[in-house]
Every structure is written in structure tokens, then in C-alpha cells.
Write a protein that holds these residues in place. Sequence first.
Motif, PDB file in Angstrom:
ATOM      1  N   UNK A 105       0.837  -1.207   0.000  1.00 10.98           N
ATOM      2  CA  UNK A 105       0.000   0.000   0.000  1.00 10.98           C
ATOM      3  C   UNK A 105       0.871   1.256   0.000  1.00 10.98           C
ATOM      4  N   UNK A 106       1.898   1.231   0.819  1.00  7.96           N
ATOM      5  CA  UNK A 106       2.759   2.406   0.962  1.00  7.96           C
ATOM      6  C   UNK A 106       3.494   2.705  -0.348  1.00  7.96           C
ATOM      7  N   UNK A 107       3.877   1.655  -1.072  1.00  8.71           N
ATOM      8  CA  UNK A 107       4.522   1.867  -2.368  1.00  8.71           C
ATOM      9  C   UNK A 107       3.564   2.488  -3.379  1.00  8.71           C
ATOM     10  N   UNK A 108       2.313   2.073  -3.353  1.00  8.00           N
ATOM     11  CA  UNK A 108       1.311   2.686  -4.234  1.00  8.00           C
ATOM     12  C   UNK A 108       1.169   4.183  -3.942  1.00  8.00           C
ATOM     13  N   UNK A 109       1.111   4.519  -2.674  1.00 10.04           N
ATOM     14  CA  UNK A 109       0.987   5.928  -2.287  1.00 10.04           C
ATOM     15  C   UNK A 109       2.214   6.714  -2.728  1.00 10.04           C
ATOM     16  N   UNK A 110       3.397   6.138  -2.558  1.00  9.08           N
ATOM     17  CA  UNK A 110       4.623   6.815  -2.997  1.00  9.08           C
ATOM     18  C   UNK A 110       4.572   7.059  -4.506  1.00  9.08           C
ATOM     19  N   UNK A 111       4.125   6.081  -5.271  1.00  8.77           N
ATOM     20  CA  UNK A 111       4.004   6.262  -6.714  1.00  8.77           C
ATOM     21  C   UNK A 111       3.048   7.383  -7.082  1.00  8.77           C
ATOM     22  N   UNK A 112       1.929   7.451  -6.407  1.00  3.51           N
ATOM     23  CA  UNK A 112       0.965   8.522  -6.669  1.00  3.51           C
ATOM     24  C   UNK A 112       1.561   9.881  -6.295  1.00  3.51           C
ATOM     25  N   UNK A 113       2.243   9.937  -5.162  1.00  2.00           N
ATOM     26  CA  UNK A 113       2.861  11.185  -4.717  1.00  2.00           C
ATOM     27  C   UNK A 113       3.934  11.638  -5.712  1.00  2.00           C
ATOM     28  N   UNK A 114       4.726  10.704  -6.218  1.00  2.00           N
ATOM     29  CA  UNK A 114       5.750  11.060  -7.207  1.00  2.00           C
ATOM     30  C   UNK A 114       5.122  11.617  -8.481  1.00  2.00           C
ATOM     31  N   UNK A 115       4.030  11.025  -8.922  1.00  2.00           N
ATOM     32  CA  UNK A 115       3.348  11.536 -10.112  1.00  2.00           C
ATOM     33  C   UNK A 115       2.907  12.978  -9.909  1.00  2.00           C
ATOM     34  N   UNK A 116       2.385  13.290  -8.726  1.00  3.05           N
ATOM     35  CA  UNK A 116       1.951  14.666  -8.444  1.00  3.05           C
ATOM     36  C   UNK A 116       3.144  15.621  -8.305  1.00  3.05           C
ATOM     37  N   UNK A 117       4.248  15.128  -7.769  1.00  3.61           N
ATOM     38  CA  UNK A 117       5.460  15.962  -7.691  1.00  3.61           C
ATOM     39  C   UNK A 117       5.924  16.360  -9.086  1.00  3.61           C
ATOM     40  N   UNK A 118       5.835  15.451 -10.027  1.00  5.68           N
ATOM     41  CA  UNK A 118       6.302  15.697 -11.389  1.00  5.68           C
ATOM     42  C   UNK A 118       5.306  16.549 -12.175  1.00  5.68           C
ATOM     43  N   UNK A 119       4.032  16.198 -12.127  1.00 10.78           N
ATOM     44  CA  UNK A 119       3.027  16.808 -12.992  1.00 10.78           C
ATOM     45  C   UNK A 119       2.310  18.007 -12.381  1.00 10.78           C
ATOM     46  N   UNK A 120       2.224  18.070 -11.060  1.00 12.52           N
ATOM     47  CA  UNK A 120       1.459  19.127 -10.424  1.00 12.52           C
ATOM     48  C   UNK A 120       0.034  18.700 -10.164  1.00 12.52           C
ATOM     49  N   UNK A 121      -0.795  19.644  -9.800  1.00 15.23           N
ATOM     50  CA  UNK A 121      -2.143  19.389  -9.304  1.00 15.23           C
ATOM     51  C   UNK A 121      -3.145  18.972 -10.375  1.00 15.23           C
ATOM     52  N   UNK A 122      -2.932  19.405 -11.593  1.00 17.64           N
ATOM     53  CA  UNK A 122      -3.888  19.100 -12.651  1.00 17.64           C
ATOM     54  C   UNK A 122      -5.052  20.077 -12.677  1.00 17.64           C
ATOM     55  N   UNK A 123      -6.093  19.653 -13.342  1.00 13.71           N
ATOM     56  CA  UNK A 123      -7.281  20.468 -13.560  1.00 13.71           C
ATOM     57  C   UNK A 123      -8.014  20.765 -12.253  1.00 13.71           C
ATOM     58  N   UNK A 124      -8.760  21.860 -12.229  1.00 13.89           N
ATOM     59  CA  UNK A 124      -9.623  22.262 -11.114  1.00 13.89           C
ATOM     60  C   UNK A 124      -8.854  22.331  -9.792  1.00 13.89           C
ATOM     61  N   UNK A 125      -7.751  23.048  -9.786  1.00  9.92           N
ATOM     62  CA  UNK A 125      -6.936  23.149  -8.579  1.00  9.92           C
ATOM     63  C   UNK A 125      -6.689  24.602  -8.199  1.00  9.92           C
ATOM     64  N   UNK A 126      -6.483  24.815  -6.923  1.00  7.30           N
ATOM     65  CA  UNK A 126      -6.094  26.136  -6.437  1.00  7.30           C
ATOM     66  C   UNK A 126      -4.725  26.496  -7.006  1.00  7.30           C
ATOM     67  N   UNK A 127      -3.841  25.506  -7.113  1.00  3.05           N
ATOM     68  CA  UNK A 127      -2.510  25.763  -7.677  1.00  3.05           C
ATOM     69  C   UNK A 127      -2.607  26.373  -9.077  1.00  3.05           C
ATOM     70  N   UNK A 128      -3.516  25.875  -9.897  1.00  2.44           N
ATOM     71  CA  UNK A 128      -3.678  26.414 -11.261  1.00  2.44           C
ATOM     72  C   UNK A 128      -4.116  27.866 -11.207  1.00  2.44           C
ATOM     73  N   UNK A 129      -5.014  28.198 -10.296  1.00  2.00           N
ATOM     74  CA  UNK A 129      -5.455  29.596 -10.148  1.00  2.00           C
ATOM     75  C   UNK A 129      -4.301  30.491  -9.719  1.00  2.00           C
ATOM     76  N   UNK A 130      -3.503  30.003  -8.776  1.00  2.00           N
ATOM     77  CA  UNK A 130      -2.343  30.776  -8.313  1.00  2.00           C
ATOM     78  C   UNK A 130      -1.330  30.927  -9.437  1.00  2.00           C
ATOM     79  N   UNK A 131      -1.080  29.847 -10.169  1.00  2.00           N
ATOM     80  CA  UNK A 131      -0.127  29.905 -11.299  1.00  2.00           C
ATOM     81  C   UNK A 131      -0.574  30.939 -12.322  1.00  2.00           C
ATOM     82  N   UNK A 132      -1.870  30.993 -12.610  1.00  2.00           N
ATOM     83  CA  UNK A 132      -2.386  31.994 -13.549  1.00  2.00           C
ATOM     84  C   UNK A 132      -2.135  33.412 -13.054  1.00  2.00           C
ATOM     85  N   UNK A 133      -2.359  33.639 -11.764  1.00  2.00           N
ATOM     86  CA  UNK A 133      -2.159  34.972 -11.185  1.00  2.00           C
ATOM     87  C   UNK A 133      -0.679  35.360 -11.197  1.00  2.00           C
TER      88      UNK A 133
END
Length: 154
Positions: free
Chosen positions: A123-151
Motif C-alpha cells: 500500500x505504501x509503495x502505491x501511495x509513494x508512486x501517486x505522490x511522485x506523479x503529483x510531484x512531477x506533474x502538479x495538481x492538474x485540472x480544477x486546482x487552487x494551484x492552477x489559479x495561483x499559477x495563472x495569477x
Amino acid sequence: MNAKEVVAKGFATDRDIGSLIIRITLGLIIFPHGAQKLLGWFGGYGFNGTMGFFTEQLGIPGLVAFLVILAESLGALALIAGFITRFSAFGIGVVMLGAVKMHTANGFFMNWYGSQEGEGFEYHLLVIGMALALLIKGAGRFSVDALIADKLQD
């Protein structure tokens, strides 16, 4: 690279629906674990009980125990909102690296049939894989990060 550019890179995201799915799923899976530790929900021990268990029984330093609780509770909520996604994913990934270390003696597999001493670390390895994907790609669609990046681009 100036400070604004560094901050902008931290919030930059690809606006991908895949990142959105990973982010929401990871946040929804981790949050109940954090709520157990912070609030005592879902049969957990709450903040004081978790701190005591981590520090007294597991020998984890108090600051590390505190950061684990924050990563799994507030970090998970931040993921769901898509706010400070890379930072939150990093924190959760580091927590899961520690969990892999703690669960290695139990083997790879979860204890599906109650036939081993404790839970494995799959389970922990699955979570690490998901976390790594987000570290590389960012938040994706419908995120506060995208709004901040735009500003920050204005």
C-alpha cells in the motif's frame, strides 16, 4: 531565477485530468488516516494518543510525529483542494517512505487473510508512486494551484 519564478514553478501544473484523478484519490485515501491521528475519527486515537504512541512506543521523535500527523491530515486536505500540491505530495511521500521502513519486516503483501504478524508495505509503495506523479506533474485540472499559477503569470 528570481523568487517569483521559483514560486511560479512550484504552483505550475499541466491541467491534466489524470493529475486531478490521482490528486483527489490520494487525498481521499490519506485523509481518513490523518483524521484518525489528528481528530480521533474513524476509530483513531486523536492527536494526544497518536503523539504518545509514536513517541513512547515507536520511538519516533516528537517533531517527526507531529509532521506525520500534519502531512496525513492537512496535507491530504490540501491535495483534495489542489493547494500546495507538490509540497503536500512530498510530505505524504516521505511519510510513506518511513512507513515502508516500519513495515518491511512484515513482507510485501498486506495482511488480507490475517496470516502474518502485521501489514506489508505494498500500500505504501502505491501511495509513494501517486505522490511522485503529483510531484512531477502538479495538481492538474480544477486546482487552487492552477489559479495561483495563472495569477503569478500576470
